[in-house]
Design an enzyme around this catalytic site. Structure first.
Site, PDB file in Angstrom:
ATOM      1  CE  LYS A 138      -3.232  -2.928   2.264  1.00  0.00           C
ATOM      2  NZ  LYS A 138      -3.939  -2.679   3.601  1.00  0.00           N
ATOM      3  CD  GLN A 166      -3.880  -5.126   6.528  1.00  0.00           C
ATOM      4  OE1 GLN A 166      -3.637  -3.890   6.082  1.00  0.00           O
ATOM      5  NE2 GLN A 166      -4.357  -5.908   6.566  1.00  0.00           N
ATOM      6  CG  ASP A 168      -9.627  -0.518   5.798  1.00  0.00           C
ATOM      7  OD1 ASP A 168      -9.603  -0.461   3.829  1.00  0.00           O
ATOM      8  OD2 ASP A 168      -9.233  -0.818   6.198  1.00  0.00           O
TER       9      ASP A 168
HETATM   10  N1  GUN Z   1      -7.039  -7.288   6.224  1.00  0.00           N
HETATM   11  C1  GUN Z   1      -7.520  -8.088   4.877  1.00  0.00           C
HETATM   12  N2  GUN Z   1      -7.882  -7.670   4.242  1.00  0.00           N
HETATM   13  C2  GUN Z   1      -7.858  -5.834   4.952  1.00  0.00           C
HETATM   14  C3  GUN Z   1      -8.582  -4.730   4.717  1.00  0.00           C
HETATM   15  O1  GUN Z   1      -9.141  -3.731   2.723  1.00  0.00           O
HETATM   16  N3  GUN Z   1      -8.178  -3.364   5.443  1.00  0.00           N
HETATM   17  C4  GUN Z   1      -7.696  -3.430   6.375  1.00  0.00           C
HETATM   18  N4  GUN Z   1      -8.376  -2.451   7.531  1.00  0.00           N
HETATM   19  N5  GUN Z   1      -7.163  -4.538   6.978  1.00  0.00           N
HETATM   20  C5  GUN Z   1      -7.445  -5.806   6.128  1.00  0.00           C
END
Ligand code: GUN
Length: 300
Positions: free
Chosen positions: A55, A99, A122
């Protein structure tokens, strides 16, 4: 029955990233801010580390600022909330991504609630969940929508055009994927069924569907004889399984070869939905930076 068209999520995501990058440059040309994405990783789960790293790298490639916060696994909930409060106030930060999963001693609901809904790239804050739940048919998505569901919906619209009147089956009712996917399909005028572990006769339900979205986390669960000929199948699963050579490989929630012999369109794993998730995160970050500058959302 011929072979299904294999949906190239990797190529679509590359195009989306390229358009987001152009949007970042256009925003700068308008005198707008450089979009900033803050990622927060608590602990050292290796898979999460890979995600967060990609990311940050992607943000930098698209001309965004990326702020990478790594906290030890022993971080308290109060310390994490303190960091979020600081990021909420930081004008250089337009998107905050914590995350998941978090260590067990931290309540994820409390953490997601603490993120400013206008920085919630998100789309997991209850306020944004509620907005998605009350969006009008075809109404504007002028708030952050969860990235994987948004990616699923973009791929479907790209492949099928209008989804109006389609019978859609979403397998999985998670708050991260299944439910928001169902909301987006409802907004696109599908007739939506959400199936889960207590659903009776799932194969029969699936055989009625024009669109099947599999998001259950069970390797190769959806079989070829569950699919109506010509249907579109979107595989959100990422499962690591042992391979014959003693190594491991990634498979989806769909038995790909069987399904590809019957379906009209199917996403592969890897290279289907996966690359869309990060691209949509960049899309959300650009949109929130525009909003912070008082500029409207732009379709890219
Ligand atoms: N962990 C796995 N997928 C995601 C996601 O799309 N966002 C976040 N914040 N954590 C994750």
């Amino acid at each position: 029955m011929g072979k299904a068209n294999v949906i190239d999520g990797k190529a679509f995501a590359a195009g989306l990233r390229q358009r987001v990058g152009a949007g970042v440059a256009a925003l700068a040309a308008e005198g707008g801010p450089k979009p900033g994405l803050a990622t927060v990783l608590v602990g050292d789960d290796p898979a999460s580390d890979v995600y967060v790293r990609s990311k940050g790298r992607m943000a930098a490639e698209l001309g965004m600022a990326s702020f990478d916060h790594r906290l030890p696994a022993a971080t308290t909930e109060a310390e994490l909330l303190e960091l979020i409060a600081r990021l909420n106030l930081d004008p250089a930060v337009h998107g905050i991504l914590v995350q998941l999963p978090l260590p067990r001693h931290i309540d994820p609901a409390k953490v997601l609630l603490a993120i400013d809904p206008a920085k919630d790239v998100d789309g997991f804050h209850p306020s944004n969940v509620g907005r998605l739940g009350s969006v009008a048919p075809g109404g504007p998505l002028d708030f952050p929508v969860p990235c994987t569901p948004l990616g699923v919906s973009m791929l479907l619209q790209d492949v099928l055009g209008s989804l109006s009147g389609s019978d859609a089956l979403v397998i999985g009712r998670s708050t991260l994927v299944g439910r928001p996917v169902a909301q987006l399909l409802l907004r696109a005028d599908c007739t939506v069924t959400i199936a889960h572990s207590r659903t009776r006769d799932l194969p029969a339900l699936s055989r009625r569907a024009d669109i099947v979205v599999a998001a259950i986390g069970r390797p190769q669960f959806v079989r070829g004889d569950w699919i109506k000929p010509g249907a579109t199948v979107i595989d959100v699963g990422i499962n690591r399984v042992a391979a014959a050579d003693g190594k491991s490989r990634l498979v989806g929630d769909v038995a790909f070869d069987e399904v590809a012999a019957v379906a009209g369109h199917v996403t592969p794993v890897p290279g289907g939905v996966g690359p869309m998730t990060v691209a949509c995160l960049m899309y959300n970050t650009l949109q929130e930076a525009r909003r912070a500058a008082g500029l409207p959302f732009v379709a890219v």
